[in-house]
Design a protein around this motif. Structure first.
Motif, short mmCIF file in Angstrom:
data_model
loop_
_atom_site.label_atom_id
_atom_site.label_comp_id
_atom_site.label_asym_id
_atom_site.label_seq_id
_atom_site.Cartn_x
_atom_site.Cartn_y
_atom_site.Cartn_z
N GLN A 118 43.66 51.60 34.76
CA GLN A 118 44.40 51.97 35.97
C GLN A 118 43.71 51.44 37.22
O GLN A 118 44.36 50.91 38.13
N ALA A 119 42.38 51.56 37.27
CA ALA A 119 41.63 51.11 38.45
C ALA A 119 41.74 49.59 38.62
O ALA A 119 41.93 49.09 39.74
N PHE A 120 41.61 48.84 37.51
CA PHE A 120 41.66 47.39 37.59
C PHE A 120 43.06 46.90 37.95
O PHE A 120 43.22 45.92 38.69
N SER A 121 44.08 47.57 37.41
CA SER A 121 45.46 47.21 37.76
C SER A 121 45.68 47.36 39.26
O SER A 121 46.26 46.49 39.92
N ASP A 122 45.22 48.48 39.80
CA ASP A 122 45.37 48.74 41.23
C ASP A 122 44.62 47.70 42.07
O ASP A 122 45.13 47.21 43.09
N ILE A 151 47.91 39.74 31.84
CA ILE A 151 46.76 38.85 31.69
C ILE A 151 47.02 37.75 30.67
O ILE A 151 46.33 36.73 30.64
N LYS A 152 48.03 37.91 29.83
CA LYS A 152 48.20 37.06 28.66
C LYS A 152 48.36 35.57 28.95
O LYS A 152 47.92 34.74 28.16
N ASP A 153 49.01 35.20 30.07
CA ASP A 153 49.24 33.77 30.31
C ASP A 153 48.11 33.10 31.08
O ASP A 153 48.15 31.89 31.33
N GLY A 154 47.10 33.87 31.48
CA GLY A 154 45.92 33.31 32.13
C GLY A 154 46.02 33.12 33.63
O GLY A 154 45.01 32.91 34.30
N ILE A 155 47.23 33.17 34.19
CA ILE A 155 47.39 32.90 35.62
C ILE A 155 46.75 33.99 36.46
O ILE A 155 46.00 33.71 37.40
N VAL A 156 47.01 35.24 36.14
CA VAL A 156 46.44 36.35 36.90
C VAL A 156 44.93 36.31 36.85
O VAL A 156 44.24 36.51 37.87
N LEU A 157 44.37 36.03 35.68
CA LEU A 157 42.91 36.00 35.54
C LEU A 157 42.31 34.87 36.38
O LEU A 157 41.28 35.05 37.04
N CYS A 158 42.94 33.70 36.37
CA CYS A 158 42.46 32.58 37.20
C CYS A 158 42.49 32.98 38.68
O CYS A 158 41.54 32.69 39.43
N LYS A 159 43.56 33.62 39.10
CA LYS A 159 43.69 34.03 40.50
C LYS A 159 42.65 35.08 40.86
O LYS A 159 42.09 35.05 41.96
N LEU A 160 42.38 36.00 39.94
CA LEU A 160 41.39 37.05 40.21
C LEU A 160 39.99 36.46 40.34
O LEU A 160 39.20 36.90 41.18
N ILE A 161 39.68 35.48 39.51
CA ILE A 161 38.38 34.81 39.60
C ILE A 161 38.22 34.18 40.98
O ILE A 161 37.16 34.28 41.61
N ASN A 162 39.27 33.53 41.47
CA ASN A 162 39.20 32.94 42.81
C ASN A 162 39.11 33.99 43.90
O ASN A 162 38.50 33.76 44.94
N GLY A 213 45.87 40.35 24.04
CA GLY A 213 45.72 41.58 24.82
C GLY A 213 44.78 42.60 24.22
O GLY A 213 45.05 43.80 24.26
N LYS A 214 43.64 42.15 23.67
CA LYS A 214 42.68 43.10 23.11
C LYS A 214 42.08 43.94 24.24
O LYS A 214 41.38 43.40 25.11
N PRO A 215 42.33 45.24 24.24
CA PRO A 215 41.95 46.07 25.40
C PRO A 215 40.48 46.03 25.76
O PRO A 215 40.13 45.82 26.92
N HIS A 216 39.58 46.25 24.77
CA HIS A 216 38.17 46.38 25.13
C HIS A 216 37.58 45.08 25.64
O HIS A 216 36.77 45.08 26.56
N LEU A 217 38.04 43.94 25.10
CA LEU A 217 37.53 42.66 25.56
C LEU A 217 38.11 42.29 26.93
O LEU A 217 37.41 41.78 27.81
N THR A 218 39.40 42.57 27.10
CA THR A 218 40.05 42.27 28.38
C THR A 218 39.46 43.11 29.50
O THR A 218 39.11 42.59 30.58
N LEU A 219 39.29 44.41 29.27
CA LEU A 219 38.72 45.28 30.30
C LEU A 219 37.28 44.91 30.61
O LEU A 219 36.85 44.94 31.77
N GLY A 220 36.54 44.54 29.56
CA GLY A 220 35.14 44.15 29.77
C GLY A 220 35.04 42.91 30.64
O GLY A 220 34.20 42.84 31.54
N LEU A 221 35.89 41.92 30.40
CA LEU A 221 35.87 40.69 31.20
C LEU A 221 36.34 40.97 32.62
O LEU A 221 35.74 40.47 33.59
N LEU A 222 37.41 41.75 32.77
CA LEU A 222 37.91 42.07 34.11
C LEU A 222 36.84 42.77 34.93
O LEU A 222 36.67 42.48 36.12
N TRP A 223 36.11 43.69 34.30
CA TRP A 223 35.05 44.40 35.03
C TRP A 223 33.98 43.42 35.51
O TRP A 223 33.52 43.50 36.65
#
Length: 608
Positions: A118-122, A151-162, A213-223
């Motif tokens: 929830q925190a990361f989505s916000d 997160i699945k298509d990679g675009i959001v993650l690329c944008k977040l990194i920037n 969409g593996k939750p624990h890996l995705t959340l770990g990377l986002l953090w």
């Protein structure tokens, strides 16, 4: 090992990741302590160290996944019991009722994974809300699997990194239209390799983990991405008043050498002292649960016009007080990362993020003249490389964090696995009496092993590392980075013979010629590299059709050369090359970093 099913292995990995908070592949005493606190148990440090000793087969003071797995095989066979296994079972029950793992679809209570989701989505919604490319994606709901789907298509993650580290990814390299499995995988490769370049540990994370969409890996990377972005602003450039936090006898270099979380605690306590408040915070869990320290902090840092006040302290119920405190934070535009429950429960990770955002937004430190200290590009690249490999502890300041020799020894062991005899290594924590001697012994051992690796170490001794000598430390670190890069090539070639610069140059030219490209290089100092055309052409030679030549220019001006370099670096990462160099390294033809770019592309091509 064969007695474990795939389902059991997945379950063990999930439990290991519960402990491994920073996702660096090791479980430390600190991480066990944090999980115990999350379970509502205060356990003395010596008991936690004993738990590690039961499992720590190589006696390096940490628990790796293979050791964790062996522990579970013994538990399953009924041969013995382990304190760490019992704690893991307790934690598993909480997470499995949280609804974030595949095994917990009908969970009834929220786990920390749910809170982080929830925190990361916000935060993503807040950071990227104005992005035109994400109009149909944002806002991401904090319910169900919406975050993992986004997160699945990679675009959001690329944008977040920037958003975390501006300019890391050239957006021209992102696939945004007519996405298919192939283009999505390219985006995830670009995101993962770029995340590694800014210091994220992506060991054991692949594109398929994110697309599934593996939750624990995705959340770990986002953090990791979010944390790096939050911490990146804790410096003199963004906060000229940082010197206000200096203690007696300290230099600015001493302060900036502290881990970011310690600087944040000092900032927090500085404002508590300025407010005349008697309490101090020593952590981001138990010391903030009653919202009193937060209420004082907000009142102290807020502009008078914001209307922030101490009214939350009129509320006796802790949850309601936390909510009222967050309403005050909202007046500052800083109601991020935590909800009332996260404050009351003392979720250390999310409260750390909350305080970091407060600092970045409202430091309330009057500017003062101090010695200007800024991390060099070379230092940052080396530090990010180390952290991406999962060294422990996380390297925040290159020189002070290498002084005990432990990180260097881990890097040496990655260059040549098994070369380090961990029985000879002194482990942390180091005692005040004799601790420096133990650190020096580690540094001497590291230098001894570097001699075995045939490094050039003229005039370099262990004492130089222990003393934080910048030039000599950089000399060893560069050779480690080069050796690690070349070791990957040697593994792919199935040879123990070192790969020379001349062999890499010859391979580059052969590959370019075979693909019909006109570019070539004479060495890693070749002036044509400043245009990035040899790199761009090599990427297209490795993966035909990957380059959009319509956006590549002749490199006639400095601006054009930098534009090409940004595109080149991102395209290297997009096709799967783990490149750490920066665009400026190509433009300025920094031959050491240039060598790593071509070596990484060679490794990518040979690993096809």
């Amino acid at each position: 090992m064969s007695s474990l099913s795939q389902e059991e292995l997945a379950d063990i990995r999930q439990q290991f990741d519960m402990f491994d908070a920073d996702k660096n592949g090791h479980i430390t005493a600190s991480e066990i302590g944090q999980l115990m606190k999350a379970l509502g148990e205060e356990v003395p440090g010596y008991q936690i160290r004993n738990m590690i000793k039961e499992v720590d087969l190589d006696e390096n003071g940490m628990v790796e996944f293979e050791e964790f797995k062996k522990m579970y095989i013994k538990v399953k066979s009924g041969k013995t019991k382990f304190g760490l296994a019992e704690t893991s079972e307790k934690a598993k029950k909480i997470v499995k009722t949280g609804g974030t793992s595949e095994a917990s679809a009908e969970g009834t209570t929220h786990s920390y994974g749910e809170e982080e989701k929830q925190a990361f989505s916000d935060w993503i919604n807040f950071q990227l809300e104005a992005d035109e490319d994400l109009k149909g994606v944002l806002p991401i709901s904090d319910e169900g699997d919406a975050l993992f789907t986004a997160i699945k298509d990679g675009i959001v993650l690329c944008k977040l990194i920037n958003a975390s580290i501006a300019g890391t990814i050239d957006e021209r390299a992102i696939n945004k239209k007519k996405l298919n499995v192939y283009k999505t995988t390219e985006n995830q490769n670009l995101a993962l390799n770029s995340a590694a370049a800014i210091g994220c540990n992506i060991v054991n994370i692949g594109p398929e983990d994110l697309t599934s969409g593996k939750p624990h890996l995705t959340l770990g990377l986002l953090w990791q991405v979010i944390r790096i972005g939050l911490f990146a602003k804790i410096n003199l450039q963004n906060c000229p008043g940082l010197g206000r936090l200096l203690e007696e006898g300290e230099t600015m270099a001493d302060l900036l050498a502290l881990p970011p979380d310690q600087i944040l605690l000092r900032w927090f306590n500085y404002h508590l002292a300025q407010a005349g408040h008697p309490r101090r915070v020593h952590n981001f869990s138990g010391d903030i649960k009653d919202s009193e320290n937060y209420t004082v902090l907000l009142n102290q840092i807020a502009p008078r016009s914001a209307g922030v006040d101490m009214s939350p302290m009129q509320e006796g119920n802790m949850s309601k007080r936390a909510e009222r405190m967050l309403q005050q934070a909202d007046k500052l535009g800083c109601r991020k990362f935590v909800r009332a429950r996260d404050v009351v429960r003392g979720n250390a990770r999310l409260n750390l993020a909350y305080v970091a955002n407060l600092f970045n937004t409202h430091p309330a430190l009057e500017a003062m003249e101090v010695e200007e200290i800024e991390e060099t590009r070379e230092e940052k690249t080396f530090r990010n490389w180390m952290n991406s490999l999962g060294v422990n502890p996380f390297v925040n300041y290159l020189y002070s964090d290498l002084k005990d020799g432990l990180v260097l020894l881990q890097l040496i062991d990655k260059v040549k696995p098994g070369i380090v005899n961990w029985d000879k290594v002194n482990k942390s924590p180091f005692k005040a009496m004799g601790g420096n001697m133990k650190k020096l012994e580690n540094c001497n051992y590291a230098v001894e092993l570097c001699h075995q690796l045939k490094f050039s170490l003229v005039g370099i001794a262990g004492s130089d590392i222990a003393d934080g000598n910048k030039n000599l430390t950089l000399a060893i670190v560069w050779q480690l980075m080069r050796a690690y890069t070349v070791s990957i090539l040697q593994q792919l070639a199935g040879s123990d013979k070192p790969i020379t610069d001349e062999e890499i140059v010859a391979w580059v030219n052969e590959k370019l010629s075979a693909a019909g490209k006109s570019s070539s290089i004479s060495s890693f100092k070749d002036n044509t590299i400043q245009t990035s055309r040899p790199v761009i052409d090599l990427v297209d030679s490795i993966q035909e059709g990957s380059i959009n030549y319509d956006i590549v220019n002749a490199g006639a001006t400095p601006e054009d050369r930098l534009s090409n370099a940004k595109y080149a670096i991102s395209m290297c990462r997009k096709i799967g090359a783990r490149v750490y160099a920066l665009p400026e390294d190509l433009v300025e033809v920094k031959h050491k970093m240039v060598m790593t770019v071509f070596a990484c592309l060679m490794a990518r091509a040979k690993g096809q």
